[in-house]
Scaffold this active site. Structure first.
Site, PDB file in Angstrom:
ATOM      1  CB  SER B 106      37.245  52.024  48.153  1.00 39.93           C
ATOM      2  OG  SER B 106      35.974  51.611  47.770  1.00 39.93           O
ATOM      3  CG  HIS B 110      48.594  46.330  46.467  1.00 40.85           C
ATOM      4  ND1 HIS B 110      48.196  45.015  46.395  1.00 40.85           N
ATOM      5  CD2 HIS B 110      47.651  47.054  45.822  1.00 40.85           C
ATOM      6  CE1 HIS B 110      47.053  44.947  45.720  1.00 40.85           C
ATOM      7  NE2 HIS B 110      46.698  46.166  45.362  1.00 40.85           N
ATOM      8  CG  HIS B 120      39.214  45.206  49.589  1.00 36.97           C
ATOM      9  ND1 HIS B 120      38.088  44.437  49.821  1.00 36.97           N
ATOM     10  CD2 HIS B 120      38.788  46.277  48.880  1.00 36.97           C
ATOM     11  CE1 HIS B 120      37.036  45.001  49.258  1.00 36.97           C
ATOM     12  NE2 HIS B 120      37.427  46.119  48.694  1.00 36.97           N
ATOM     13  CG  ASN B 122      33.374  49.037  49.404  1.00 42.74           C
ATOM     14  OD1 ASN B 122      32.230  48.603  49.442  1.00 42.74           O
ATOM     15  ND2 ASN B 122      33.668  50.189  48.827  1.00 42.74           N
ATOM     16  NE  ARG B 124      28.536  47.859  48.468  1.00 43.17           N
ATOM     17  CZ  ARG B 124      29.327  46.832  48.777  1.00 43.17           C
ATOM     18  NH1 ARG B 124      30.587  47.046  49.121  1.00 43.17           N
ATOM     19  NH2 ARG B 124      28.868  45.588  48.774  1.00 43.17           N
ATOM     20  CG  HIS B 153      39.092  35.749  59.945  1.00 42.27           C
ATOM     21  ND1 HIS B 153      37.906  35.634  59.271  1.00 42.27           N
ATOM     22  CD2 HIS B 153      40.071  35.564  59.021  1.00 42.27           C
ATOM     23  CE1 HIS B 153      38.151  35.377  57.984  1.00 42.27           C
ATOM     24  NE2 HIS B 153      39.457  35.326  57.808  1.00 42.27           N
ATOM     25  CG  HIS B 183      40.519  32.307  36.102  1.00 41.64           C
ATOM     26  ND1 HIS B 183      39.985  33.224  36.973  1.00 41.64           N
ATOM     27  CD2 HIS B 183      41.792  32.723  35.874  1.00 41.64           C
ATOM     28  CE1 HIS B 183      40.891  34.160  37.242  1.00 41.64           C
ATOM     29  NE2 HIS B 183      41.991  33.873  36.588  1.00 41.64           N
TER      30      HIS B 183
END
Lengths: 282, 282
Positions: B106, B110, B120, B122, B124, B153, B183
Site C-alpha cells: 500500500s 501527501h 494512492h 494498493n 494485493r 491515466h 455525502h
C-alpha cells in the site's frame, strides 16, 4: 419551562423541546461569545424543500474565534418517513411505517489553547412508534487537569441526581463505553454522561433532566474556559493537541452513531460534520 | 520476475507476490527519496506474536520530507484464521473455515506543495477457499492539471492494455464508482483504476498485470512530482489543500474497505491509518 408547558400534544414533546433547544442554543452562543474580542457566531438556517421525504429544518451556528477555535451549536427539528435502510438504526422504527419526528441540539467546541479541553453535548428527542429522550456531554482534554474533570463531572452528577438516584454512575459508565476507540485501545477523553431511550411513565421528568444537562454544561464549561484560556503554551503542546484531535476525527467518522447516521441520510454534511476539528495532524 | 518463478506452490502466489512487493517497496522508496535533500524513509518491521490468530508480519516505511510531506509504503504478508465477524467482508471466506493468506503493498503520498497531487496505490493477493489479485491506483489533486491527469491515466492504460483489451475502461469506471463521496456528491480525485477478484485460468497473467500497475506508478508519479514540486503557491492554495485533505480523511475513515477492515481486526492502526494526511483542515 414549567411542567404545564411541557405536556405533549399530538407530536409529543417535539414542539416544546424544539423551543427549549432554540433558547438554549442562544444562551450557549451568547456565553461563548463573551470570551471573544471580535468573533461572533454566524447562523445558517436550512429548510428541507417541499416534497422531500424529510420535512422541517434547523439553524446551524458556527464561530471561529481566538479562544473558541471552532465551535458549532446546531438545532434541528425534522419529521418525515425514514428510508428503509435507515430504520434499523432507529429504535421503534423497524416496527413502524418509518414515520418519525426528531429534534435536538448538538454542540462541539474545539479550543485554540491546547490546555482548554474540547467539549461535546447533544440533547435529543425522537418519536417513532414510541418516543424518548437521549443525549449526553463529555470532555476531551489534550492535557487533563483533575480540577476540570472533577468540576465537569460534578455538574453532570447534580443534573443526574435531581433526576434519579443511580443515574449518574449508570450514564457515566455508558459514556465511557461509548466514547472509546477500540482500534487505539484508548478513551476519547475523560468522559461525562451518555444516555438514551429515556421513556419514563412521566416523560416531563425526562425532559426536565435533559434540560438540566444543558444547564449544567452552560454553567460549568465557561468556568473551565476562563481558568485555562490564557495558559502559556509552546509549539510542542499545540502539536500534541492536533494529534489528539486526530483521535477525535477517527472516533466521529468511524464510530459515532449520529455522524454515521448522517452519512446514511441525505442530511447536510456541513451540519453533521461540524464536529470535526479545525486543524488536525496525523 | 520470470513466469517460471511466478508458479504458485502450496500457498499459491503468496511467496512470490510478497517477494515482488518487497522489491517494489524498495524501488518506490528509493525513487521518492531522490526528491528529498535530507529526509529518508524510516522502516518499522512488525511480526504477530506466536499464538496470535494472525501470523506473519510486514514492514511499514514512512517518510516526512520537504517534497513528500508524508508518504507511507507498507508491505505485509499475513496468514491465519479470519474472525467470524470479518469473514463476511472477504470473498470466499464465508464458505470456508476462515483460513486465509494475504499479502500486499500500500502506498499513500501527501505532498507539501498544493500543486502536486496526492497519490494512492494498493496491490494485493488473497487466498481463502479461492485465490485472487486486486488493487488499483488513483490520483487526488487539489488543483487538477490536465497534463498530469492524462499522463497518469495513460500509464495505467498501458498496463491494462497489456493485460486484456477492455480492462482499462472497466477498471477506470470501477475506480470512479469506488472513490466517490456520496455525502459530498463529489469524487475523491481524478480517478485511476480499481480492480478486484482477478482470478484468471492462468493466474500468472493476473500477477503480471498487478506488477505492471506497480511499474506504471513508479514511472509516472515521479514525473508529475518533478513537474509541479517547485510551483510557487500562497497561503490560500495551501488552505485549499488542507480542506481537500479533509475529504480524503472522510473517504478513508467512512468508506474505504481496507481501512474499515482494519478497524474490524486488531491490525496495527498506525499501518492501516498511514493513509491519513499529515495536516488537515475542516
Amino acid at each position: 419551562m414549567s411542567g404545564a408547558e411541557a405536556r405533549p400534544g399530538e407530536t409529543g414533546f417535539a414542539s416544546v423541546a424544539t423551543a427549549h433547544f432554540k433558547d438554549l442554543q442562544s444562551r450557549l452562543c451568547a456565553a461563548f461569545e463573551q470570551f471573544e474580542p471580535t468573533s461572533r457566531f454566524a447562523a445558517r438556517s436550512w429548510t428541507k424543500p417541499q416534497g422531500h421525504p424529510l420535512q422541517g429544518g434547523g439553524e446551524s451556528r458556527l464561530m471561529r474565534g481566538e479562544v473558541f477555535e471552532k465551535v458549532g451549536v446546531n438545532v434541528s427539528h425534522v419529521h418525515g418517513v425514514l428510508a428503509k435502510e435507515a430504520r434499523g438504526q432507529v429504535a421503534g422504527a423497524p416496527e413502524s411505517d418509518g414515520r418519525f419526528v426528531a429534534c435536538g441540539i448538538s454542540l462541539v467546541a474545539h479550543m485554540a489553547n491546547p490546555y482548554v479541553p474540547a467539549v461535546h453535548m447533544n440533547l435529543r428527542y425522537l418519536s417513532t412508534s414510541r418516543a424518548w429522550f437521549g443525549g449526553g456531554s463529555d470532555l476531551t482534554p489534550t492535557f487533563a487537569f483533575d480540577e476540570d474533570t472533577v468540576a465537569f463531572h460534578a455538574a453532570l452528577r447534580r443534573a443526574c441526581d435531581a433526576y434519579r438516584p443511580g443515574a449518574y454512575p449508570e450514564y457515566k459508565a455508558w459514556c465511557d463505553r461509548y466514547f472509546y476507540l477500540p482500534h487505539r485501545q484508548e478513551p476519547r477523553g475523560v468522559g461525562g454522561i451518555f444516555f438514551d431511550d429515556l421513556a419514563s411513565p412521566d416523560p416531563s421528568a425526562d425532559f426536565a433532566f435533559v434540560r438540566g444537562v444543558g444547564e449544567a454544561l452552560l454553567s460549568v464549561f465557561p468556568q473551565i474556559v476562563a481558568r485555562r484560556k490564557d495558559t502559556p503554551y509552546d509549539q510542542a503542546a499545540r502539536e500534541q493537541q492536533l494529534v489528539k484531535r486526530g483521535r477525535y476525527v477517527e472516533f466521529n467518522l468511524v464510530y459515532d452513531r449520529g455522524t454515521r447516521f448522517g452519512f446514511s441520510t441525505d442530511a447536510d454534511p456541513d451540519a453533521y460534520l461540524m464536529s470535526l476539528p479545525p486543524l488536525v495532524r496525523w
